[in-house]
Motif scaffolding. Structure first.
Motif, PDB file in Angstrom:
ATOM      1  N   ASN A   1      51.902  38.393  32.646  1.00 41.47           N
ATOM      2  CA  ASN A   1      51.146  37.930  31.492  1.00 41.47           C
ATOM      3  C   ASN A   1      50.444  39.230  30.831  1.00 41.47           C
ATOM      4  O   ASN A   1      50.459  39.168  29.458  1.00 41.47           O
ATOM      5  N   PHE A   2      49.681  39.979  31.560  1.00 42.54           N
ATOM      6  CA  PHE A   2      49.017  41.254  30.947  1.00 42.54           C
ATOM      7  C   PHE A   2      49.801  41.950  30.425  1.00 42.54           C
ATOM      8  O   PHE A   2      49.617  42.586  29.270  1.00 42.54           O
TER       9      PHE A   2
ATOM     10  N   GLY B   1      50.377  37.074  37.127  1.00 40.62           N
ATOM     11  CA  GLY B   1      49.165  37.505  36.270  1.00 40.62           C
ATOM     12  C   GLY B   1      49.582  38.735  35.482  1.00 40.62           C
ATOM     13  O   GLY B   1      49.208  38.911  34.453  1.00 40.62           O
TER      14      GLY B   1
ATOM     15  N   ALA C   1      45.939  34.565  30.903  1.00 38.14           N
ATOM     16  CA  ALA C   1      45.375  35.625  31.796  1.00 38.14           C
ATOM     17  C   ALA C   1      44.012  34.994  32.534  1.00 38.14           C
ATOM     18  O   ALA C   1      43.727  35.313  33.656  1.00 38.14           O
TER      19      ALA C   1
ATOM     20  N   SER D   1      43.860  34.589  36.577  1.00 36.67           N
ATOM     21  CA  SER D   1      42.749  35.320  37.394  1.00 36.67           C
ATOM     22  C   SER D   1      41.914  34.266  38.064  1.00 36.67           C
ATOM     23  O   SER D   1      41.642  34.584  39.430  1.00 36.67           O
TER      24      SER D   1
END
Length: 180
Positions: free
Chosen positions: A145-146, A142, A107, A111
């Motif tokens: 992934n979150f 991203g 993460a 980012s």
């Protein structure tokens, strides 16, 4: 909400711009011939349906789902969702083997990469399609992934045993001051 989007990022022309861009990007992958054969469609059918300049040659929702499942590519679904100011993330369970600590580090990586690309493009008045697609791909990765982190937390906290497993992942992945 759409008005804010237009003012913030410039006029989108119409609400289908994200989907049309996704269709063009997907066409460039050169997967249509194989998919047409797999789906039992005539040659050129998908190419025409993905071409934003062909009137009344749109994909059905069923075809959109089938193309996504057969190709393993999410560009078309992502573009359709972005056209209605939404994002999505597949829950394929591919990160079940990955610890929560590794997912948290991923993460941070996404980012950081996203911030770097955005900073590289802050001076220009116009954002080229290639850079816009690059930013969209990084942001989508991203988000996926979150969602994976949330899914991992949810699956690991369903009972006492998963809670202990999550604690072990955290201890193994993050050094504790004074102990490590």
């Amino acid at each position: 909400m759409m008005t804010q989007n237009n003012e913030m990022y410039g006029s989108r022309g119409n609400e289908y711009n994200s989907y049309e861009s996704a269709c063009v990007a997907f066409s460039k992958l050169r997967l249509t011939s194989g998919l047409e054969r797999e789906m039992g469609l005539c040659d050129g059918t998908l190419r025409n349906r993905l071409n934003p300049n062909v009137e009344n040659a749109n994909l059905t929702v069923k075809q959109l789902i089938e193309i996504t499942n057969r190709s393993g590519r999410t560009e078309l679904i992502d573009g359709a969702l972005q056209s209605v100011n939404m994002v999505g993330a597949p829950l394929n369970g591919s990160d079940e083997e990955t610890t929560l600590a590794i997912q948290a580090l991923k993460a941070s990586q996404y980012s950081g990469e996203l911030a770097q690309v955005v900073l590289q493009n802050t001076n220009g008045k116009h954002l080229p399609r290639i850079e816009r697609d690059r930013i969209r791909i990084l942001a989508s990765a991203g988000i996926r992934n979150f969602v994976s982190v949330i899914n991992t937390i949810e699956s690991k906290t369903a009972g006492i045993q998963p809670l202990l497993a999550m604690s072990a992942d955290a201890v193994a992945g993050f050094p504790i001051p004074g102990i490590a």
